[in-house]
Design an enzyme around this catalytic site. Structure first.
Site: not given
Lengths: 383, 383
Positions: A119, A195, A232
């Site tokens: 990430e 994300k 994540c």
């Protein structure tokens, strides 16, 4: 504790437990034994010379009569930042290009078809600081930024799909996003995906920088299989993995940045549960090392102000739909995990376990719709 | 392999790994150390005399200013069947009443408030055979059957909530269900809840006997907290756990019957992932031992006809919302796991990690609704 002294769970088990019992321990913990993949000597030598760990594993499927095997080699890269966080921004980025370029070069020697970086790989994970300068300078256009161009060159040179998670600056509205760009092995941009779930936990104050993604649950059809990217904190949300799978993903990547004190006992659980529950492969990738910042920051937990958010514990791994998994990469070193997987396994395991067939999704769609209404009444039975 | 020779993962780790490293191994594998709960000597002696394992653990929460602790003691019971599967039906049931009665008696000595038995606890797990006789004779009314009456007596005698998973015969329509009856500590029936997802995998041909449950995701408000029951194969479905949690469950029990060759590497993953993802406690309970049947049966996997479906590996455990868990009970012995938990931990961890707040459920409700339509088009990006 949760620090950098302990290199690897798997190596510790292997060092101390006698063979007969070790076999049972590994079966219970990690499932069906994952075979080692033979990697070319030049790659092993280059990884050693460039000072990173190289591991190779193999997930096989049963032969079928009507379909040939669909083998793909996936590379996961975990790494320290190269320069200190107070070096000039462009120097930091350039040093990371060099490091990642060297590692992708080894991935190419290993025949990797799809590579994924960690990430926000072009920068330190500075979101703990809540400062904006110079961190927002690391943000770039997903379509035209230097990093995308750099990755397009890698993709074309090595005939490799490249998943490159960056801090994106959407220039039309001047908004930042936490984004993964997917580059086709042709070198062209296949697309980007953002994300979906943004943390507000401990030092991970990321909603100060970017909001929840607006790209839904896209799946990218590559030459090597259908892939998706769950960035994540999205790994804590089973619905997120699930919806990528409902859109057809066969491999879901989870590029991450997470530290020992916060999440380590959950790390081996979540992506692996997602592989099992969704009959797909999942790939967890985490940073390595401790990153120090010039400005003090606090963590909302009563501790004194400090300059680091703890140890990123690496431990990147691949989980398979049959419940098995590779060992983790090191907790302390840069590393490349090369995994060859036969994607036919995803349908075979689905045909065996039938989670999609037995999922009763119409009923969940209705129940979830009701549960999100303001007048929702939970189904509670009282005496 | 996956058999009865290997007694316990945790004991093997403790036997071989030196203390300093063991601490890190356990932290990574099992999370924050779970304290041992001191149990009364009379209980320890009785468990030993009655030949079953007794373990006790403690999950604490931080003290709060406005709420007192909400501690509850939960008991999980795993056991072998007592008589051979060809003994007269009533003898088999009666022998199990005696065994479970003896174990609940020890649970009472340990101050257990809520006890849960394994799936279909009054009978062998005969569904592998696909035969109907005499197995359907084990089915009883959830409201008026002998087993419910037996459990009502236990509940009243010991002031204990009893979760009793049985093969239910709904007598009005003469339909069988896989059901858990929840008895209040007052002795009255709080209600029943049925298995939502029915397996068609390996020897688990259960849809021959009963269909998917029609009781939704009920949560039972007991004097000791809000509880739900996710029976066996439902643990593979993250949406099932999730929906119990959306209805308010603080502890979700998963009474199961599953064997080593099929599911063991998934066992420690699924309930624990559910505890993490839903900020609740989860309790996995599995049978122990190998059950032999008079009639040969086949497993659809090319093996010759045989008389058992493999080793039920026990390993019952409790997982907490903070990612920690207890060790498992034995893979080979009957056992009682007593866990004291402060339910305040569920809200504390929710406030820390915010999965419900960041869950974006309205969007998932819409996406899932679309995904279940016949004209659903997956979101696939092509070059």
């Amino acid at each position: 504790m949760s620090g950098s002294e302990f290199e690897s769970l798997e190596k510790t088990l292997e060092k101390h437990i006698p063979d007969a019992e070790l076999k049972e321990v590994k079966r219970i913990l990690f499932g069906k034994e994952t075979k080692k993949l033979a990697l070319p000597a030049c790659a092993v030598e280059a990884a050693s010379a460039r000072d990173f760990e190289l591991q190779g594993y193999l997930f096989e499927a049963s032969p079928e009569q009507l379909r040939p095997p669909r083998t793909v080699r996936v590379g996961l890269i975990q790494n320290h930042i190269v320069l200190p966080t107070d070096a000039p921004v462009l120097d930091q980025i350039t040093a990371l290009y060099k490091r990642i370029g060297d590692m992708v070069d080894v991935a190419a020697m290993c025949g990797v078809n799809i590579v994924c970086f960690q990430e926000a790989w072009t920068m330190p994970f500075a979101f703990c600081t809540r400062g904006k300068e110079p961190w927002t300078e690391f943000a770039e256009s997903a379509e035209e930024g230097y990093t995308t161009q750099f990755c397009q060159k890698l993709a074309k040179k090595y005939n490799m799909v490249v998943i490159t998670p960056i801090l994106e600056r959407e220039e039309i509205h001047n908004v930042l996003w936490n984004t993964a760009v997917v580059i086709s092995n042709s070198g062209s941009i296949l697309g980007k995906t953002r994300k979906n779930h943004i943390p507000r936990v401990g030092d991970f104050n990321e909603s100060t920088y970017y909001m929840e993604g607006n790209t839904g649950h896209r799946v990218f059809q590559t030459q090597f299989g259908k892939i998706a990217v769950n960035i994540c904190y999205g790994r804590h949300h089973p619905l997120n993995w699930f919806m990528y799978s409902m859109n057809g993903a066969e491999i879901i990547f989870n590029p991450s940045a997470t530290v020992g004190g916060l999440s380590e006992p959950m790390w081996s659980i979540e992506a692996r549960n997602a592989a099992i529950a969704n009959h797909c492969f999942t790939c967890g990738i985490n940073r390595v090392g401790t990153e120090y910042f010039n400005n003090d920051f606090t963590s909302g937990d009563g501790r004194k102000a400090h300059k680091d958010l703890g140890h990123f514990y690496g431990s990147s791994y691949v989980a398979a739909p049959d419940g098995s998994r590779t060992p983790g990469l090191s907790r302390t070193r840069d590393g490349l995990m090369v995994t060859e997987m036969d994607l036919n396994l995803t349908r075979q395991i689905s045909d065996k376990w039938n989670f999609k067939m037995t999922g009763r999704y119409e009923e969940y769609a209705e129940e979830l719709t009701r549960a999100t209404k303001h007048d929702f009444k939970p189904n509670i039975i009282r005496e």
